[in-house]
Design an enzyme around this catalytic site. Structure first.
Site, PDB file in Angstrom:
ATOM      1  N   GLY A 103     -25.337 -18.888  -0.459  1.00 54.25           N
ATOM      2  CA  GLY A 103     -26.688 -19.160  -0.840  1.00 54.25           C
ATOM      3  C   GLY A 103     -27.581 -18.126   0.939  1.00 54.25           C
ATOM      4  CB  SER A 104     -30.408 -18.772   2.950  1.00 51.27           C
ATOM      5  OG  SER A 104     -31.670 -19.395   1.201  1.00 51.27           O
ATOM      6  CB  THR A 105     -25.585 -17.946   4.772  1.00 48.83           C
ATOM      7  OG1 THR A 105     -24.887 -17.937   3.641  1.00 48.83           O
ATOM      8  CG2 THR A 105     -25.790 -19.898   5.711  1.00 48.83           C
ATOM      9  CE  LYS A 164     -32.783 -16.199   1.849  1.00 50.07           C
ATOM     10  NZ  LYS A 164     -33.148 -17.109   1.917  1.00 50.07           N
TER      11      LYS A 164
END
Lengths: 479, 487
Positions: free
Chosen positions: B217-219, B221
């Site tokens: 997920g966003s980690t 990024k």
């Protein structure tokens, strides 16, 4: 008649030393070695000398001492090796039986099977004492082995009765598939062990009388002297008897032992190679015939061919299979060349009969290849000293009896050790002297006693000029 | 009669000779094969004949050995706080064998290792019993406890903490867990317990920290931002990026959505990370392309198994993706999947100024006498980003914690950087998302002693409540505090 008898005089040299001091020196080793082994086991298992060390040492020393004194008194010219080797084997057997008594695994097994555990070593010590008493009795009462010749046909009857006893309902016991035991008053006896000696007496007496007929009356066919049809009678009787033992007592070992012994004695008596050929043919036919319809023998052969498969089946709880054979092979292999040291192996994993039929596996694991080779050579020495006694004996009965007993001893060692080591299918017999079992120890001491008696007679300086008993016998030629 | 007698004597000699040959075959030629035969019960008896060496954490052993009753195998393994430590140690069962450290360092623990040969020989001569050596780990008992307790209260999940300066693993927890003591023996009940654990659909026997890959997920990024900086797509974290809103993924008509109404149009990298803008990082991925993203991801350790020495599964960043797939992958969706260890490595590489150290958890192997047999020396694995870019990324991650989605991880008096993640999974995102949190904390001297990755598969939480900041950040915080000595 046979020219060979004339050679014997060169072997039993006149004025030969009695060799009793040699025997005494060897006996000292035969007592000291097991005492050290006993101490060794105690130190390995408990870290201390076993409490019974002194008693055991004195007991074994006393038994050996008594046997030696009796030999010195009643058979001064006897072979000096037989008594020390038998004492050493018996002593080592006691040590290993005591060592297996200390195994927690076997103690727990006994408790779960019979509710209680009782050590076997004290019993074996008692049996050894009885065995040596019988040995002493043989030497004191049997002044000349030729006396046994009188009992030829009584021996035959006796041997048959002994062999048939395990089949008597209420008397015989079925122990793990082999019906070779009888139970009397709480004691279990293996009559086959005694029958071995008695039947040797019968064969010797019978063949001594019949040998000329068997040897001379024959036809030549394809380079072999074929015996006449009617002379085939006795060998066929013995053959049938062996087959019957195999079928009804499911005891491959005893069957092989009797037939082998008979063929050996027949060959010695007649000097005819054809008897060996016949014997081998008949045993081959018998073995194949019985194996083709007897499931017990078939499963033994299967277990021999693939012990690992047998082990897995046993582990999976399939009835009628045993893990013993594979466990014994692992015990030998794990011992390696030098062994783990006494008291430090895991041969008790064999569980049932670890101290009787499979006792050699414990020696293999704890004393290694070196120990087993020493033991096998000692057995070989007993057989060869017995055969040397036969060579030296001046009378055909003595020759035949000594040859029969020694041959049977060698065959028994081969059948048992070969079975445990996976060389041949496993049979239910015991290693002479090493294995736990009263019948075996007592009978084998009697056997040694008889060999010593014959060897004494053979090596005794001849009161010159004695008439050879052989010479007399040659007059009894029958058509 | 003497000629046949002599022949019989030879025959008896041959019988004995046959036995001698057979015995030599058995006890010499075949001895090794029979001795080491796996079915030979002596192999197991020997193995369990003495207490097993211990696994050490913070100078204290977390394992032990206890004498069994009534079986051939004398000693069995015990664990202190088994469920907490089992993801580190693995199990060592007489019945089902050993895994992880218990298996990899088995030679040292049993004392059979070749490196102990000389000692063993000396012991044999002096009559001493064989002993097992010890395995000294890098773990931190307080951090492990914080991680395990935090995860246990959340249900299923995993956490890994690393010392970024060396790669030493400080905590490795996985829940639900199991107590390896419960099936260490060889009895029926040991087998039953194991079978039950093995069949449990929550997979308690799986070490999620190493063997489970989750969509990050966003980690992820962080990796995308690192790629943007490293490949000079953007160099200033505070300069506007070229990101329209809504942004339609190249080659499709599908706009990439952000979570909620957040200021993502042309947002700077710092702002985009702070609010976790999918559009900004998705577009970075599409602009850089598959190859450049893959290059950076692999520098962080993706697509490769790690050996700590316990093996971790390889995390995944695909190749052969088109622009829209790359865009989705760059925000930690599509095929992208990572183990908690991998994400901890990402955080640690950033925290260590761009230097990724090889993760390890066995610091030292000791002989039974406690002498050192082998000592681990920290090794650099790669440099995913330059020192300058790493410090830029640090300042961005610190903004996330100070003003963004990761405020739950703030530790008063310490600088903390982090990134939240809420990863969707399942067909049409039907299943409950995974809550992620990556973070590191800086000590007073500016170096970073701890980087953490936490994932919570919270099946019980309300779907709307699941966010990395809400569920995972508090666990990461307590782990960092434990390492910093705040607790």
């Amino acid at each position: 008649m046979s020219s060979s008898t004339t050679h014997t005089s060169t072997i039993g040299a006149i004025g030969a030393p009695s060799r009793r001091n040699t025997e005494l020196a060897l006996l000292a080793f035969a007592v000291v070695i097991p005492v050290f082994a006993y101490a060794n086991v105690g130190l390995a298992i408990d870290g201390s000398l076993p409490a019974g060390l002194l008693g055991y040492g004195l007991g074994l020393g006393l038994l050996a001492g008594v046997a030696h004194i009796v030999v010195r008194r009643f058979a001064p010219y006897a072979d000096p090796l037989l008594l020390p080797i038998a004492t050493l084997l018996n002593g080592m057997g006691l040590v290993i039986i005591w060592r297996l008594d200390q195994s927690e695994r076997l103690q727990q097994l006994a408790k779960s099977q019979y509710g209680s555990f009782s050590p076997d070593a004290p019993n074996q010590l008692m049996y050894s004492a009885i065995g040596i008493a019988l040995f002493v009795g043989v030497l004191m009462l049997l002044k000349d082995h030729r006396i046994l010749q009188r009992y030829t046909y009584i021996s035959m009857v006796g041997a048959l009765i002994l062999l048939l006893l395990p089949l008597v309902p209420g008397l015989g016991m079925n122990v793990f598939g082999a019906k070779i035991w009888i139970s009397i008053g709480g004691f279990s006896i293996q009559p086959g062990e005694f029958a071995k000696i008695v039947i040797a007496v019968f064969f010797a007496g019978y063949l001594m009388v019949k040998r000329d007929a068997l040897a001379l009356a024959s036809r030549r066919f394809m380079g072999l002297y074929l015996p006449r049809g009617r002379d085939l009678g006795p060998i066929i009787v013995v053959w049938v008897m062996s087959i019957l033992i195999l079928v009804f007592e499911t005891d491959l070992g005893t069957s092989l032992l009797f037939f082998g012994m008979f063929v050996v004695m027949l060959y010695v008596a007649t000097e005819r190679t054809s008897w060996i050929v016949f014997g081998l043919l008949m045993s081959a036919v018998g073995a194949v015939g019985v194996a083709s319809f007897e499931p017990h023998v078939q499963s033994r052969v299967q277990a021999w061919l693939d012990p690992m498969h047998e082990y897995m089946l046993s582990r999976q709880g399939v009835a009628g299979h045993s893990e013993q054979a594979m466990q014994a092979l692992w015990a030998f292999g794990s011992g390696g060349v030098l062994g783990t040291g006494l008291g430090q192996g895991h041969s008790d994993l064999i569980k049932f009969a670890a101290n009787s039929d499979f006792v050699l596996a414990t020696f293999g694991e704890e004393l290694g290849l070196a120990g087993i080779m020493a033991i096998l050579l000692m057995y070989g020495l007993i057989a060869e000293r017995g055969l040397r006694t036969a060579l030296a004996a001046r009378d055909p009965f003595g020759k035949l009896l000594a040859a029969g007993l020694s041959g049977a001893f060698a065959i028994q060692v081969f059948v048992v050790a070969g079975g445990v080591m996976g060389l041949i299918p496993l049979t239910g017999m015991t290693m002479p002297f090493l294995a736990y079992g009263g019948s075996s120890v007592i009978a084998n001491w009697a056997l040694i006693g008889i060999l010593i008696r014959i060897s004494d007679t053979a090596r005794r300086p001849a009161p010159a000029p004695a008439p050879s008993p052989d010479a007399e016998m040659t007059q009894v030629v029958r058509p | 009669m003497n000629k046949p007698l002599r022949r019989i004597a030879i025959f008896c000699g041959l019988l004995v000779l046959a036995l001698l040959i057979r015995d030599n075959w058995l006890q010499y030629a075949q001895a090794d094969k029979l001795q080491s035969d796996k079915q030979n019960p002596r192999v197991a008896i020997e193995r369990y004949a003495q207490p097993r060496g211990d696994i050490i954490v913070d100078g204290k052993s977390i394992t032990g050995s206890v004498a069994t009753d009534g079986t051939d195998l004398k000693y069995k393994r015990t664990w202190k706080d088994g469920p907490m430590w089992s993801p580190v140690t693995g199990y060592a069962s007489q019945l089902v064998g050993a895994t992880q450290i218990e298996s990899l360092e088995d030679g040292i623990l049993t004392g059979n290792d070749d490196r102990l040969f000389f000692r063993r020989t000396m012991d044999m001569i002096t009559g001493k019993k064989k002993e097992g050596g010890n395995v000294v780990t890098t773990l931190n008992a307080a951090a492990q406890k914080a991680a395990y307790d935090g995860l246990k209260s959340r249900g299923k999940g995993a956490a890994v903490a690393i010392d970024p300066r060396t790669g030493a693993i400080l905590a490795m927890a996985s829940t639900p867990s199991y107590d390896p003591s419960s099936f260490a023996g060889i009895l029926q009940k040991d087998g039953d317990t194991f079978t039950k654990l093995d069949k449990n659909k929550d997979k308690p026997l799986t070490n999620r920290a190493l063997r489970e890959t989750y969509p990050p997920g966003s980690t992820f990024k962080i990796v995308t931002a690192a790629a943007a900086l490293e490949h000079n797509l953007y160099t200033d974290p505070d300069a506007k990026t070229d990101t329209p809103l809504p942004w339609t993924m190249p080659g499709t008509t599908t706009p990439l959505k952000n979570e909620g109404n957040i200021p993502c149009e042309d947002a700077t990298l710092r702002v985009a990370l702070r609010y976790s803008c999918n559009t900004v990082f998705g577009k970075i991925g599409a602009d850089l392309g598959n190859d450049k993203m893959l290059e950076t991801a692999e520098k962080f350790g993706f697509n490769k198994q790690q050996f700590t020495p316990v093996r971790s599964n390889a995390s995944v960043f695909s190749d052969n993706m088109n622009k829209s797939q790359t865009a989705l992958s760059s925000i930690g969706q599509y095929n992208t999947a990572a183990t908690p260890l991998q994400m901890a490595m990402v955080a640690s590489a950033v925290a260590n100024d761009g230097k990724l150290m090889e993760p390890y958890m066995v610091n030292e192997l000791q002989a039974p006498s406690l002498d050192t047999i082998e000592q681990h020396t920290p090794k650099e694995m790669s440099r995913p980003l330059s020192e300058k870019n790493a410090q830029i990324l640090q300042s961005m991650m610190e903004t996330v914690v100070s003003d963004g989605t990761g405020t739950n991880a703030q530790i008063p008096g310490y600088t903390v950087g982090g990134k939240t993640g809420t990863a969707q999974h399942g067909l049409n995102n039907s299943e409950k998302p995974y809550a992620w949190f990556l973070s590191y904390a800086k000590a007073k001297d500016g170096s970073s002693p701890v980087a953490v990755a936490v994932v919570v598969e919270d099946g019980s939480a309300n779907r709307d409540d699941i966010s990395g900041g809400g569920l995972a950040a508090p666990i990461a915080k307590s782990v960092m505090e434990a390492v910093l000595g705040k607790k």
